[in-house]
Design a protein around this motif. Structure first.
Motif, PDB file in Angstrom:
ATOM      1  N   SER A 214      23.529  -0.924   4.716  1.00 49.99           N
ATOM      2  CA  SER A 214      23.957   0.426   4.337  1.00 49.99           C
ATOM      3  C   SER A 214      24.430   0.537   2.895  1.00 49.99           C
ATOM      4  CB  SER A 214      25.078   0.891   5.272  1.00 49.99           C
ATOM      5  OG  SER A 214      26.197   0.015   5.200  1.00 49.99           O
ATOM      6  N   LYS A 215      24.699  -0.584   2.233  1.00 51.59           N
ATOM      7  CA  LYS A 215      25.190  -0.540   0.854  1.00 51.59           C
ATOM      8  C   LYS A 215      24.082  -0.686  -0.189  1.00 51.59           C
ATOM      9  CE  LYS A 215      29.744  -2.359   2.122  1.00 51.59           C
ATOM     10  NZ  LYS A 215      30.748  -3.441   1.904  1.00 51.59           N
ATOM     11  N   LEU A 216      22.838  -0.801   0.264  1.00 53.69           N
ATOM     12  CA  LEU A 216      21.732  -1.007  -0.671  1.00 53.69           C
ATOM     13  C   LEU A 216      21.642   0.119  -1.700  1.00 53.69           C
ATOM     14  CD1 LEU A 216      18.516  -2.332   1.117  1.00 53.69           C
ATOM     15  CD2 LEU A 216      19.818  -3.407  -0.725  1.00 53.69           C
ATOM     16  N   GLU A 217      21.521  -0.276  -2.963  1.00 55.62           N
ATOM     17  CA  GLU A 217      21.309   0.683  -4.039  1.00 55.62           C
ATOM     18  C   GLU A 217      19.946   0.493  -4.698  1.00 55.62           C
ATOM     19  OE1 GLU A 217      24.596   0.987  -6.761  1.00 55.62           O
ATOM     20  OE2 GLU A 217      26.062   0.500  -5.211  1.00 55.62           O
ATOM     21  N   ILE A 218      19.410  -0.727  -4.620  1.00 55.31           N
ATOM     22  CA  ILE A 218      18.100  -1.027  -5.201  1.00 55.31           C
ATOM     23  C   ILE A 218      17.284  -1.778  -4.154  1.00 55.31           C
ATOM     24  CG2 ILE A 218      16.862  -2.222  -7.043  1.00 55.31           C
ATOM     25  CD1 ILE A 218      19.426  -2.008  -8.736  1.00 55.31           C
ATOM     26  N   LEU A 219      16.142  -1.218  -3.762  1.00 55.54           N
ATOM     27  CA  LEU A 219      15.252  -1.862  -2.800  1.00 55.54           C
ATOM     28  C   LEU A 219      13.842  -1.849  -3.363  1.00 55.54           C
ATOM     29  CD1 LEU A 219      14.501  -3.050  -0.034  1.00 55.54           C
ATOM     30  CD2 LEU A 219      14.306  -0.709   0.832  1.00 55.54           C
ATOM     31  N   SER A 220      13.308  -3.042  -3.640  1.00 59.16           N
ATOM     32  CA  SER A 220      11.951  -3.154  -4.170  1.00 59.16           C
ATOM     33  C   SER A 220      11.151  -4.140  -3.330  1.00 59.16           C
ATOM     34  CB  SER A 220      11.968  -3.613  -5.636  1.00 59.16           C
ATOM     35  OG  SER A 220      10.642  -3.708  -6.133  1.00 59.16           O
ATOM     36  N   LEU A 221      10.129  -3.616  -2.655  1.00 58.86           N
ATOM     37  CA  LEU A 221       9.198  -4.434  -1.882  1.00 58.86           C
ATOM     38  C   LEU A 221       7.798  -4.300  -2.465  1.00 58.86           C
ATOM     39  CD1 LEU A 221      10.433  -3.509   1.715  1.00 58.86           C
ATOM     40  CD2 LEU A 221      11.188  -5.396   0.265  1.00 58.86           C
ATOM     41  N   ARG A 222       7.716  -3.982  -3.710  1.00 57.55           N
ATOM     42  CA  ARG A 222       6.467  -3.670  -4.402  1.00 57.55           C
ATOM     43  C   ARG A 222       5.507  -4.859  -4.409  1.00 57.55           C
ATOM     44  NH1 ARG A 222       5.179   0.104  -8.212  1.00 57.55           N
ATOM     45  NH2 ARG A 222       3.487  -0.411  -9.635  1.00 57.55           N
ATOM     46  N   SER A 223       4.204  -4.544  -4.380  1.00 55.20           N
ATOM     47  CA  SER A 223       3.139  -5.541  -4.545  1.00 55.20           C
ATOM     48  C   SER A 223       3.255  -6.672  -3.539  1.00 55.20           C
ATOM     49  CB  SER A 223       3.135  -6.100  -5.982  1.00 55.20           C
ATOM     50  OG  SER A 223       2.840  -5.082  -6.912  1.00 55.20           O
ATOM     51  N   ASN A 224       3.234  -6.298  -2.267  1.00 58.45           N
ATOM     52  CA  ASN A 224       3.158  -7.249  -1.170  1.00 58.45           C
ATOM     53  C   ASN A 224       2.045  -6.798  -0.230  1.00 58.45           C
ATOM     54  OD1 ASN A 224       5.390  -9.444  -1.169  1.00 58.45           O
ATOM     55  ND2 ASN A 224       6.485  -7.608  -1.858  1.00 58.45           N
ATOM     56  N   ASN A 225       2.110  -7.238   1.015  1.00 57.98           N
ATOM     57  CA  ASN A 225       1.098  -6.864   2.004  1.00 57.98           C
ATOM     58  C   ASN A 225       1.732  -6.132   3.188  1.00 57.98           C
ATOM     59  OD1 ASN A 225      -1.012  -8.171   0.531  1.00 57.98           O
ATOM     60  ND2 ASN A 225      -0.280 -10.144   1.340  1.00 57.98           N
ATOM     61  N   PHE A 226       2.791  -5.392   2.938  1.00 56.96           N
ATOM     62  CA  PHE A 226       3.440  -4.661   4.013  1.00 56.96           C
ATOM     63  C   PHE A 226       2.507  -3.554   4.527  1.00 56.96           C
ATOM     64  CE2 PHE A 226       7.240  -6.332   1.798  1.00 56.96           C
ATOM     65  CZ  PHE A 226       7.830  -6.979   2.877  1.00 56.96           C
ATOM     66  N   ASP A 227       2.563  -3.334   5.846  1.00 61.07           N
ATOM     67  CA  ASP A 227       1.742  -2.288   6.435  1.00 61.07           C
ATOM     68  C   ASP A 227       2.611  -1.441   7.366  1.00 61.07           C
ATOM     69  OD1 ASP A 227       2.099  -3.858   8.694  1.00 61.07           O
ATOM     70  OD2 ASP A 227       0.144  -4.838   8.483  1.00 61.07           O
ATOM     71  N   GLY A 228       1.979  -0.653   8.195  1.00 59.70           N
ATOM     72  CA  GLY A 228       2.736   0.218   9.085  1.00 59.70           C
ATOM     73  C   GLY A 228       3.278   1.434   8.361  1.00 59.70           C
ATOM     74  N   HIS A 229       4.194   2.139   9.021  1.00 56.59           N
ATOM     75  CA  HIS A 229       4.772   3.353   8.465  1.00 56.59           C
ATOM     76  C   HIS A 229       6.103   3.061   7.760  1.00 56.59           C
ATOM     77  CE1 HIS A 229       2.448   6.054  11.542  1.00 56.59           C
ATOM     78  NE2 HIS A 229       1.659   5.266  10.820  1.00 56.59           N
ATOM     79  N   ILE A 230       6.522   3.973   6.906  1.00 59.18           N
ATOM     80  CA  ILE A 230       7.860   3.892   6.315  1.00 59.18           C
ATOM     81  C   ILE A 230       8.862   4.251   7.409  1.00 59.18           C
ATOM     82  CG2 ILE A 230       9.433   4.804   4.580  1.00 59.18           C
ATOM     83  CD1 ILE A 230       6.994   5.548   2.894  1.00 59.18           C
ATOM     84  N   PRO A 231       9.778   3.347   7.750  1.00 61.34           N
ATOM     85  CA  PRO A 231      10.703   3.638   8.852  1.00 61.34           C
ATOM     86  C   PRO A 231      11.649   4.786   8.507  1.00 61.34           C
ATOM     87  CG  PRO A 231      11.330   1.601   7.751  1.00 61.34           C
ATOM     88  CD  PRO A 231      10.006   2.007   7.171  1.00 61.34           C
ATOM     89  N   GLN A 232      11.893   5.652   9.476  1.00 65.45           N
ATOM     90  CA  GLN A 232      12.791   6.788   9.282  1.00 65.45           C
ATOM     91  C   GLN A 232      14.206   6.333   8.909  1.00 65.45           C
ATOM     92  OE1 GLN A 232      12.189  10.256   9.777  1.00 65.45           O
ATOM     93  NE2 GLN A 232      10.000   9.793   9.825  1.00 65.45           N
ATOM     94  N   LYS A 233      14.590   5.145   9.367  1.00 72.34           N
ATOM     95  CA  LYS A 233      15.967   4.701   9.126  1.00 72.34           C
ATOM     96  C   LYS A 233      16.242   4.365   7.655  1.00 72.34           C
ATOM     97  CE  LYS A 233      17.255   3.311  13.752  1.00 72.34           C
ATOM     98  NZ  LYS A 233      17.890   2.289  14.623  1.00 72.34           N
ATOM     99  N   ILE A 234      15.179   4.258   6.853  1.00 71.68           N
ATOM    100  CA  ILE A 234      15.391   4.095   5.409  1.00 71.68           C
ATOM    101  C   ILE A 234      16.214   5.274   4.875  1.00 71.68           C
ATOM    102  CG2 ILE A 234      14.203   4.166   3.169  1.00 71.68           C
ATOM    103  CD1 ILE A 234      13.964   1.470   4.370  1.00 71.68           C
ATOM    104  N   CYS A 235      16.073   6.429   5.535  1.00 74.24           N
ATOM    105  CA  CYS A 235      16.777   7.636   5.087  1.00 74.24           C
ATOM    106  C   CYS A 235      18.288   7.532   5.272  1.00 74.24           C
ATOM    107  CB  CYS A 235      16.257   8.855   5.841  1.00 74.24           C
ATOM    108  SG  CYS A 235      14.476   9.111   5.663  1.00 74.24           S
ATOM    109  N   GLN A 236      18.773   6.504   5.968  1.00 76.67           N
ATOM    110  CA  GLN A 236      20.207   6.329   6.172  1.00 76.67           C
ATOM    111  C   GLN A 236      20.892   5.647   4.995  1.00 76.67           C
ATOM    112  OE1 GLN A 236      19.552   5.565  10.987  1.00 76.67           O
ATOM    113  NE2 GLN A 236      20.937   4.268   9.819  1.00 76.67           N
ATOM    114  N   LEU A 237      20.115   5.217   4.015  1.00 74.74           N
ATOM    115  CA  LEU A 237      20.690   4.481   2.876  1.00 74.74           C
ATOM    116  C   LEU A 237      21.279   5.471   1.877  1.00 74.74           C
ATOM    117  CD1 LEU A 237      17.872   1.792   2.431  1.00 74.74           C
ATOM    118  CD2 LEU A 237      20.111   1.509   3.521  1.00 74.74           C
ATOM    119  N   GLN A 238      22.522   5.850   2.114  1.00 72.93           N
ATOM    120  CA  GLN A 238      23.174   6.880   1.314  1.00 72.93           C
ATOM    121  C   GLN A 238      23.426   6.459  -0.129  1.00 72.93           C
ATOM    122  OE1 GLN A 238      24.065  10.101   2.771  1.00 72.93           O
ATOM    123  NE2 GLN A 238      22.559   9.194   4.145  1.00 72.93           N
TER     124      GLN A 238
END
Length: 815
Positions: free
Chosen positions: A535-559
């Motif tokens: 919950s304290k994340l201010e910077i999240l970078s997962l760029r240039s990988n092989n992630f798939d699936g959908h963007i999880p709705q819970k990402i929206c909880q990162l105030q």
């Protein structure tokens, strides 16, 4: 027996239930220390009955409601010293009358809540020492101190006193110690020195006016204070030269004029100050230094003069006359050879010779000196060679050198190890699994080296680690589960060769403010627990990988999230509408400096958090201004659906990039509400309709791209939108300025290579024919055998991978 007691020290005794009242029968008690016990007024009533009491210390007692009791104490007939530090005292609308008090000599009211100097003090005419430091005193210094004519010690430090010093201070003919540091005094230093020379020239021993707003020049009268032993003027705006008369201060032990604007030649007369123990000239504009400056400084133990760009080139056989414990000479010119004179410092504990132009092999004798280092900073030189062992207790900073070989073994108590931007190679196993078993390491930074192998799974004993940066190495394998058991603030593994899914143990790192796993080969879905647990994340970078699936709705909880980069993956589905809940991108006042500082050894011990971001169409490292960046990058995925209009509520967002996806529909008019937007890239999607007229409000845009969509209509008129070239709009059906033609109908990115031109009619384009023939011949002669000859194919791809890695490292290498 107790009836004849004269001395009683019960400080920090941690009393439970108060002090026995029968202690009030100690009629001969002269000295009583009850400091550090958090006592209440009711348990102290008996103290005022001690008729012979001369010394009383009640520091840390809660006396905020003890006005009547204090009045009795102030009027005690025999009391000489009264210490009421940190007793929660504050301004009293009914001042205590002390007219009958004749005896009090020392009064300590430090660390309380006074906003003005209590007027009752000025009735204590016999006072010799007053300490009001660490209160909340405001406004000018009262002009009543002349009433206390015998005053020798005055401490008003760490308040908010402003204006200039009153003349009453300069009528105190017995003043020995004057401390006005950490206030807001705005005055010419020459006026202060001249006034003090007229009142206390022969008695002043200590003058501390550090961290004020003093200006002007130091005057020659400074050398006339024959008994001056302590002079601190650090953190002001004093300019000009250090006067030659400084050499006449034969009693001077402590001299600190750092963090000013002093310039000119460093006076040779410093070599005459035989009593000098501490010399701090750091952060000024002073000139050349020679051996003569240190000729008689036999008692010197602290030498701090960083950030002056001084040049010091002593004779190779020079042996210093001093034995220093602290030497800090950052940004001096000491090179190119390693300064041999340091070999004779047998008591050295703190050494900072960073940025000093040394390009030499690190001598083995440095780390084998008889003393053990507390702090070593050799960063930003060109030091070479290998290091087998670091005998340093707390902090090592060797970044930006050319050290090679395996990682060094370290001392078990080491707290900060910074080896960034070197040529260290080999595995992490020895350092992580053996060197620090049970150690207190807080910061481990080994980015931009050539480490290889897997990250070992033995982090359980690194429980104090808060900062781990291993970016830009050659690490492989998966993230070890034990890494998640740490209480990390920062985890940066960017640009390695790591793979696999993210371990679920990472969700235990609930203190993370930065997680950068970009430019690896991680796979699987973006875990929902990132939004649920971190919950304290201010910077999240997962760029240039092989992630798939959908963007999880819970990402929206990162105030607190300010930077989100999921670009260059295989993520599908729609952009979540709940992104509007990312409140740090919607509300003002969330800026962060991202500055990590360690130890109290020096205020210069810090580094800024770094992040490699793709903003404004290019890739850059952001560091000192990282806290000002707000960004969402979802480019180069397989996202579908419309751009949610809810994104328009993120009015603090500076950069939005959703290019190279499969987005459809009209561009929401609400995007124009993001008036601070500096970079907006919606290119290479399937967007339709017109560019919203609200885009005219985007006055801060300096990068804009809507090319290769199905947009139609006229480009809205605004200063910013007309400032971009054709490339920002091509591949659509748009018209109007800044397009040179009435309409833009180019549809494929390959047209960019032809400068936007289209061939007309049915004529054969012989350029294309030649390209096709060349491809066929190349395929049959080179490419085709790769499909049929297995050994050729494996060798070819190994070579490509090797070249690609080297090219990427050279282009992405930031010093």
């Amino acid at each position: 027996m107790l009836g004849s007691l004269t001395y009683l020290n019960l400080s920090h005794a941690q009393f439970q239930g108060g002090i026995p009242h029968n202690l009030g029968n100690l009629s001969k008690l002269q000295y009583l220390d009850l400091g550090g016990n958090d006592l209440k007024p009711k348990s102290l009533q008996w103290v005022s009955g001690l008729s012979s009491l001369q010394y009383l210390d009640l520091s840390d007692a809660d006396l905020r409601k003890a006005t009547d009791w204090l009045k009795v104490t102030f009027e005690h007939p025999s009391l000489l010293e009264l210490h009421l530090s940190a007793c929660s005292l504050k301004d009293d609308p009914s001042p205590i009358s002390v007219n009958s008090t004749k005896s009090l000599v020392v009064l300590n009211l430090s660390e309380n809540n006074f906003s003005s100097v209590p007027m009752s003090i000025f009735g204590l005419h016999g006072l010799v020492s007053i300490d009001l430091s660490g209160n909340s005193l405001e406004g000018p210094i009262p002009d009543y101190f002349r009433n206390i004519s015998f005053l020798e010690v005055l401490d008003l430090s760490r308040n908010s006193l402003n204006s200039s010093t009153p003349n009453s201070l300069f009528s105190l003919n017995h003043l020995q110690f004057l401390n006005l540091s950490s206030n807001e005094i705005d005055q010419n230093i020459s006026e202060i020195l001249l006034s003090l020379s007229r009142c206390c020239l022969d008695c002043l021993e200590s003058l501390d006016m550090a961290h004020n707003d003093l200006f002007g020049h130091l005057v020659d009268q400074l050398g006339h204070f024959k008994n001056l032993a302590h002079l601190s003027l650090t953190g002001n705006n004093i300019s000009g030269h250090i006067p030659l008369s400084i050499g006449e201060l034969s009693s001077l032990k402590f001299f600190d004029v750092s963090e000013n604007q002093l310039n000119g030649t460093f006076p040779l007369c410093f070599g005459q100050l035989e009593s000098l123990e501490t010399l701090n000239l750091g952060f000024n504009l002073l000139g050349v230094v020679s051996e003569t400056h240190f000729s008689n400084l036999t008692r010197l133990t602290t030498l701090e003069a960083s950030q002056n760009r001084l040049r010091f080139e002593p004779n190779s056989s020079w042996i210093p006359p001093f034995q220093c414990r602290i030497i800090k000479l950052s940004q001096w010119h000491l090179g190119p050879k390693f300064p041999r004179w340091l070999k004779f410092q047998k008591n050295l504990s703190v050494l900072d010779i960073s940025k000093t132009g040394i390009s030499d092999i690190l001598p083995t004798w440095l780390l084998n000196l008889p003393t053990q280092f507390e702090y070593v900073n050799l960063s930003c030189n060109q030091l070479t060679g290998g290091i087998s062992y670091l005998n340093v207790r707390e902090i090592v900073d060797l970044r930006s050198n050319r050290f090679t070989g395996q990682l060094p073994r370290v001392f078990p108590t080491l707290q900060y190890l910074i080896l960034s931007n070197n040529l260290f190679s080999g595995p992490l196993f020895e350092l992580v699994c053996n060197s620090l078993r049970g150690g207190p390491m807080e910061c481990l930074a080994i980015e931009r080296n050539f480490l290889s192998g897997e990250i070992p799974d033995c982090w359980n004993h690194w429980r104090g680690l808060g900062y781990l940066n291993l970016e830009n190495n050659n690490l492989t394998g998966k993230i070890p589960p034990s890494l998640g058991h740490l209480n990390l603030l920062v985890l940066n593994l960017r640009n390695n060769g790591m793979f696999g899914e993210l371990p679920s143990t990472l969700q235990l790192s609930t203190s993370l403010i930065m997680l950068d796993l970009s430019d690896n080969h991680f796979s699987g879905s973006v875990p929902a627990w990132i939004g649920d647990k971190l919950s304290k994340l201010e910077i999240l970078s997962l760029r240039s990988n092989n992630f798939d699936g959908h963007i999880p709705q819970k990402i929206c909880q990162l105030q607190s999230l300010r930077i989100l980069d999921l670009g260059h993956n295989n993520i599908s589905g729609a952009i979540p509408k709940c992104f509007s809940n990312l409140s740090a991108m919607a509300n003002k006042g969330n800026q962060n400096t991202y500055m990590f500082q360690w130890s109290s050894i020096s205020t210069n011990n810090f580094f800024y958090l770094r992040a490699l971001l793709v903003l404004k169409g290019r890739q850059d490292v952001y560091s000192t201004i990282l806290g000002l960046v707000t960004s969402i990058c979802l480019s180069t995925n397989r996202l579908i659906g419309e751009i949610p209009k809810e994104l328009g509520s993120l009015v603090e967002l500076r950069s939005l990039n959703v290019s190279r996806n499969l987005l459809i529909g009209n561009i929401a008019d609400e995007i124009g509400n993001m008036k601070l937007m500096e970079s907006l890239d919606l290119s290479m999607n399937q967007l339709t309709g017109e560019i919203p007229s609200s885009f005219s409000n985007l006055n801060f845009l300096n990068h804009f791209n809507v090319s290769y969509n199905n947009l139609t209509g006229q480009i809205p008129t605004s200063t910013q939108l007309q400032s971009f070239g054709n490339l920002s709009y091509m591949g659509n059906h748009l018209y109007g300025p800044p397009l040179t033609k009435n309409r833009s109908t180019n549809r494929t990115p390959t047209d960019v290579a032809n400068n936007g031109s289209r061939s007309e009619g049915s004529n054969v384009n012989w350029l294309y024919v030649s390209i096709v023939l060349g491809f066929v011949m190349g395929f049959s002669g080179v490419v085709a055998p790769l499909f049929y000859i297995k050994s050729w194919r494996h060798a070819y791809y190994r070579k490509l991978d090797h070249i690609g890695r080297k090219l990427y490292m050279s282009l992405g290498y930031y010093g």
